[in-house]
Design an enzyme around this catalytic site. Sequence first.
Site, PDB file in Angstrom:
ATOM      1  N   SER A 172      19.301  39.895 -27.374  1.00 21.64           N
ATOM      2  CA  SER A 172      18.258  38.872 -27.331  1.00 21.64           C
ATOM      3  C   SER A 172      16.891  39.529 -27.246  1.00 21.64           C
ATOM      4  O   SER A 172      16.657  40.396 -26.413  1.00 21.64           O
ATOM      5  CB  SER A 172      18.494  37.979 -26.104  1.00 21.64           C
ATOM      6  OG  SER A 172      17.520  36.967 -26.041  1.00 21.64           O
ATOM      7  N   GLU A 232      20.188  43.124 -12.011  1.00 25.49           N
ATOM      8  CA  GLU A 232      21.160  42.034 -11.869  1.00 25.49           C
ATOM      9  C   GLU A 232      22.055  41.917 -13.079  1.00 25.49           C
ATOM     10  O   GLU A 232      21.688  42.330 -14.166  1.00 25.49           O
ATOM     11  CB  GLU A 232      20.419  40.695 -11.787  1.00 25.49           C
ATOM     12  CG  GLU A 232      19.602  40.533 -10.565  1.00 25.49           C
ATOM     13  CD  GLU A 232      18.824  39.231 -10.616  1.00 25.49           C
ATOM     14  OE1 GLU A 232      19.416  38.190 -10.965  1.00 25.49           O
ATOM     15  OE2 GLU A 232      17.634  39.265 -10.309  1.00 25.49           O
ATOM     16  N   CYS A 286      26.438  39.552 -18.877  1.00 17.90           N
ATOM     17  CA  CYS A 286      25.019  39.586 -19.218  1.00 17.90           C
ATOM     18  C   CYS A 286      24.443  40.883 -18.646  1.00 17.90           C
ATOM     19  O   CYS A 286      24.490  41.119 -17.445  1.00 17.90           O
ATOM     20  CB  CYS A 286      24.341  38.354 -18.619  1.00 17.90           C
ATOM     21  SG  CYS A 286      22.584  38.304 -18.930  1.00 17.90           S
ATOM     22  N   CYS A 295      18.245  34.839 -14.723  1.00 14.31           N
ATOM     23  CA  CYS A 295      17.782  36.239 -14.674  1.00 14.31           C
ATOM     24  C   CYS A 295      16.620  36.470 -13.737  1.00 14.31           C
ATOM     25  O   CYS A 295      15.674  35.714 -13.724  1.00 14.31           O
ATOM     26  CB  CYS A 295      17.249  36.648 -16.036  1.00 14.31           C
ATOM     27  SG  CYS A 295      18.416  36.519 -17.292  1.00 14.31           S
ATOM     28  N   CYS A 326      10.132  43.901 -16.592  1.00 15.55           N
ATOM     29  CA  CYS A 326       9.846  43.668 -18.012  1.00 15.55           C
ATOM     30  C   CYS A 326       8.342  43.588 -18.171  1.00 15.55           C
ATOM     31  O   CYS A 326       7.644  43.146 -17.263  1.00 15.55           O
ATOM     32  CB  CYS A 326      10.487  42.354 -18.464  1.00 15.55           C
ATOM     33  SG  CYS A 326      10.282  41.988 -20.219  1.00 15.55           S
ATOM     34  N   CYS A 331       6.265  36.813 -20.423  1.00 14.33           N
ATOM     35  CA  CYS A 331       6.525  35.391 -20.730  1.00 14.33           C
ATOM     36  C   CYS A 331       6.267  34.536 -19.485  1.00 14.33           C
ATOM     37  O   CYS A 331       6.674  34.896 -18.378  1.00 14.33           O
ATOM     38  CB  CYS A 331       7.964  35.198 -21.213  1.00 14.33           C
ATOM     39  SG  CYS A 331       8.328  36.094 -22.734  1.00 14.33           S
ATOM     40  N   SER A 390      14.247  34.678 -28.958  1.00 18.58           N
ATOM     41  CA  SER A 390      13.655  33.737 -28.002  1.00 18.58           C
ATOM     42  C   SER A 390      12.441  33.104 -28.644  1.00 18.58           C
ATOM     43  O   SER A 390      11.381  33.713 -28.723  1.00 18.58           O
ATOM     44  CB  SER A 390      13.274  34.483 -26.723  1.00 18.58           C
ATOM     45  OG  SER A 390      14.440  35.023 -26.148  1.00 18.58           O
ATOM     46  N   LEU A 391      12.617  31.886 -29.117  1.00 20.30           N
ATOM     47  CA  LEU A 391      11.565  31.228 -29.911  1.00 20.30           C
ATOM     48  C   LEU A 391      10.716  30.318 -29.019  1.00 20.30           C
ATOM     49  O   LEU A 391       9.507  30.455 -28.945  1.00 20.30           O
ATOM     50  CB  LEU A 391      12.232  30.449 -31.046  1.00 20.30           C
ATOM     51  CG  LEU A 391      11.342  30.036 -32.203  1.00 20.30           C
ATOM     52  CD1 LEU A 391      10.616  31.212 -32.814  1.00 20.30           C
ATOM     53  CD2 LEU A 391      12.174  29.323 -33.276  1.00 20.30           C
ATOM     54  N   HIS A 392      11.351  29.374 -28.376  1.00 17.15           N
ATOM     55  CA  HIS A 392      10.727  28.562 -27.325  1.00 17.15           C
ATOM     56  C   HIS A 392       9.546  27.699 -27.765  1.00 17.15           C
ATOM     57  O   HIS A 392       8.839  27.148 -26.914  1.00 17.15           O
ATOM     58  CB  HIS A 392      10.272  29.427 -26.143  1.00 17.15           C
ATOM     59  CG  HIS A 392      11.361  30.255 -25.528  1.00 17.15           C
ATOM     60  ND1 HIS A 392      12.650  29.820 -25.393  1.00 17.15           N
ATOM     61  CD2 HIS A 392      11.332  31.503 -24.991  1.00 17.15           C
ATOM     62  CE1 HIS A 392      13.380  30.764 -24.807  1.00 17.15           C
ATOM     63  NE2 HIS A 392      12.618  31.792 -24.565  1.00 17.15           N
ATOM     64  N   GLY A 397      14.582  42.452 -18.773  1.00 19.38           N
ATOM     65  CA  GLY A 397      14.094  43.469 -19.697  1.00 19.38           C
ATOM     66  C   GLY A 397      14.130  43.026 -21.145  1.00 19.38           C
ATOM     67  O   GLY A 397      14.774  42.048 -21.505  1.00 19.38           O
ATOM     68  N   GLU A 398      13.382  43.762 -21.979  1.00 24.52           N
ATOM     69  CA  GLU A 398      13.341  43.490 -23.415  1.00 24.52           C
ATOM     70  C   GLU A 398      14.091  44.627 -24.121  1.00 24.52           C
ATOM     71  O   GLU A 398      13.600  45.766 -24.162  1.00 24.52           O
ATOM     72  CB  GLU A 398      11.877  43.408 -23.864  1.00 24.52           C
ATOM     73  CG  GLU A 398      11.649  43.445 -25.361  1.00 24.52           C
ATOM     74  CD  GLU A 398      12.489  42.450 -26.157  1.00 24.52           C
ATOM     75  OE1 GLU A 398      12.538  41.264 -25.805  1.00 24.52           O
ATOM     76  OE2 GLU A 398      13.131  42.893 -27.143  1.00 24.52           O
ATOM     77  N   ASN A 453      15.075  26.893 -16.408  1.00 21.77           N
ATOM     78  CA  ASN A 453      15.437  27.143 -15.012  1.00 21.77           C
ATOM     79  C   ASN A 453      14.131  27.235 -14.233  1.00 21.77           C
ATOM     80  O   ASN A 453      13.287  28.068 -14.564  1.00 21.77           O
ATOM     81  CB  ASN A 453      16.143  28.491 -14.870  1.00 21.77           C
ATOM     82  CG  ASN A 453      17.570  28.417 -15.343  1.00 21.77           C
ATOM     83  OD1 ASN A 453      18.343  27.597 -14.874  1.00 21.77           O
ATOM     84  ND2 ASN A 453      17.918  29.268 -16.289  1.00 21.77           N
ATOM     85  N   CYS A 473       9.279  33.350 -17.080  1.00 26.72           N
ATOM     86  CA  CYS A 473      10.371  34.279 -16.767  1.00 26.72           C
ATOM     87  C   CYS A 473      10.130  35.037 -15.466  1.00 26.72           C
ATOM     88  O   CYS A 473       9.052  35.585 -15.243  1.00 26.72           O
ATOM     89  CB  CYS A 473      10.542  35.249 -17.922  1.00 26.72           C
ATOM     90  SG  CYS A 473      11.891  36.422 -17.652  1.00 26.72           S
TER      91      CYS A 473
HETATM   92  N1  SAH Z   1      13.669  39.937 -23.329  1.00 26.01           N
HETATM   93  C1  SAH Z   1      14.740  39.330 -24.041  1.00 26.01           C
HETATM   94  C2  SAH Z   1      16.011  39.136 -23.245  1.00 26.01           C
HETATM   95  C3  SAH Z   1      15.928  38.707 -21.804  1.00 26.01           C
HETATM   96  S1  SAH Z   1      15.698  37.060 -21.353  1.00 26.01           S
HETATM   97  C4  SAH Z   1      14.272  38.011 -24.627  1.00 26.01           C
HETATM   98  O1  SAH Z   1      13.141  37.630 -24.406  1.00 26.01           O
HETATM   99  O2  SAH Z   1      15.026  37.395 -25.358  1.00 26.01           O
HETATM  100  C5  SAH Z   1      17.072  36.119 -21.876  1.00 26.01           C
HETATM  101  C6  SAH Z   1      16.677  34.704 -22.254  1.00 26.01           C
HETATM  102  O3  SAH Z   1      16.361  33.916 -21.088  1.00 26.01           O
HETATM  103  C7  SAH Z   1      15.453  34.642 -23.148  1.00 26.01           C
HETATM  104  O4  SAH Z   1      15.664  33.705 -24.151  1.00 26.01           O
HETATM  105  C8  SAH Z   1      14.388  34.174 -22.183  1.00 26.01           C
HETATM  106  O5  SAH Z   1      13.303  33.634 -22.861  1.00 26.01           O
HETATM  107  C9  SAH Z   1      15.165  33.194 -21.324  1.00 26.01           C
HETATM  108  N2  SAH Z   1      14.535  32.820 -20.072  1.00 26.01           N
HETATM  109  C10 SAH Z   1      13.775  33.559 -19.240  1.00 26.01           C
HETATM  110  N3  SAH Z   1      13.378  32.840 -18.170  1.00 26.01           N
HETATM  111  C11 SAH Z   1      13.900  31.609 -18.318  1.00 26.01           C
HETATM  112  C12 SAH Z   1      13.838  30.404 -17.549  1.00 26.01           C
HETATM  113  N4  SAH Z   1      13.152  30.340 -16.415  1.00 26.01           N
HETATM  114  N5  SAH Z   1      14.521  29.334 -18.020  1.00 26.01           N
HETATM  115  C13 SAH Z   1      15.220  29.394 -19.176  1.00 26.01           C
HETATM  116  N6  SAH Z   1      15.307  30.486 -19.931  1.00 26.01           N
HETATM  117  C14 SAH Z   1      14.647  31.578 -19.531  1.00 26.01           C
END
Ligand code: SAH
Length: 356
Positions: free
Chosen positions: A198, A94, A107, A340, A114, A118, A221-223, A166-167, A297, A121
């Site tokens: 990212s 996508e 994007c 994504c 992946c 996470c 991506s810290l979260h 993907g990463e 999301n 995701c």
């Molecule tokens: N693998 C890489 C890039 C892909 S994801 C990474 O982890 O950064 C791109 C961003 O979308 C990342 O910050 C990821 O954590 C975030 N993401 C994935 N699923 C999500 C969701 N359901 N809601 C909000 N952000 C999300």
Amino acid sequence: MKLEKIQLLGMTGEELERFVTQDLKESRFRAGQIAGWLNRGAEIGEMTNLSAALRGRLSELAVANPVRIMEAYRSKLDGTEKFLYALGDGNLIEGVLMRYHHGDTLCVSTQVGCRMGCAFCASTLDGRVRNLTPGELLGQVAAANRHIQRDDPARRVHNIVLMGSGEPLDNYENVVKFLRLVNDPAGLNISLRNISLSTCGLVRRMYDFAAEGLPVTLSLSLHAPNDEIRRKIMPVANAYSYEEVLAACRYYVEKTGRRVIFEYALIKDLNSDVRCAEELARRLRGLQCHVNLIPLNDVRERKLEAPGRKTVEAFLKRLELKHISATVRREMGADIEGACGQLRRKVLAGQATGDK
Ligand code: SAH
């Protein structure tokens, strides 16, 4: 068995020249002609300054762009477009094209699926299928350009975020080759300063990447504000501690002079109360950075949800109070499965299982 075709779009100028002179036994200037077509996203059949015979031989051995837009959806809310791309082996990926005032931003996905796992995701639900090749990375940009130029020849992808499925640092060599190619003045000529990568925080690779000397913006991506919470949602946090990730970010800032962007998905009852904001601000103090807050999301397959608007606002306020630069990410393409991995899953779920 069908032999895999060569992907012309992923070749450097030198590789293309070698292919033209050694494999095709043609003169060198043909390479320049072919490259001109590739940048415009043309198919081999459209390369009209090559003879029909040469086009025929070329088509037997190679494809121009290994990526094809299979479906495109356009948001009525903000003009965002979502693409479902088909790859040569039938895999689907996508992409999202967002229209910002500073230019069209694409994007780009870096892997099919992946393996980072996470918890929030959609891209990782079925694991990693395979890495994308440099040709498939460039092909997404070329296909998007071609798509938008049908309506408006002056438009083109201006910025790239490697934030699709993907990463990127788990597909390191291909991603670095892609970055060099996409920046090539003889190619798509997109400034590296207009590109963000990212990562979930593959620390060893972050140091390697800093050493490449590419002025790309790093998004991390810290979260979470600490290891305890991060480990609940990101398996990679078991491999590298919070401090190790932040140290790698500091190193990146030092090496490139560019601030790091932290992605922070706000999740209800997990990482979004003001105490978390306080702790985050403390951990990031002194680091040249910006925090991008993203209300989660919802992913149907997961039980995690976004917090309410008030919680989001309170989190942002608290960061600002502590002098951490932060914004809440504007939601784009809410009506077209903008997030994504969601569209691919929907399509795969709807497909007959026997057609792969
Ligand atoms: N693998 C890489 C890039 C892909 S994801 C990474 O982890 O950064 C791109 C961003 O979308 C990342 O910050 C990821 O954590 C975030 N993401 C994935 N699923 C999500 C969701 N359901 N809601 C909000 N952000 C999300």
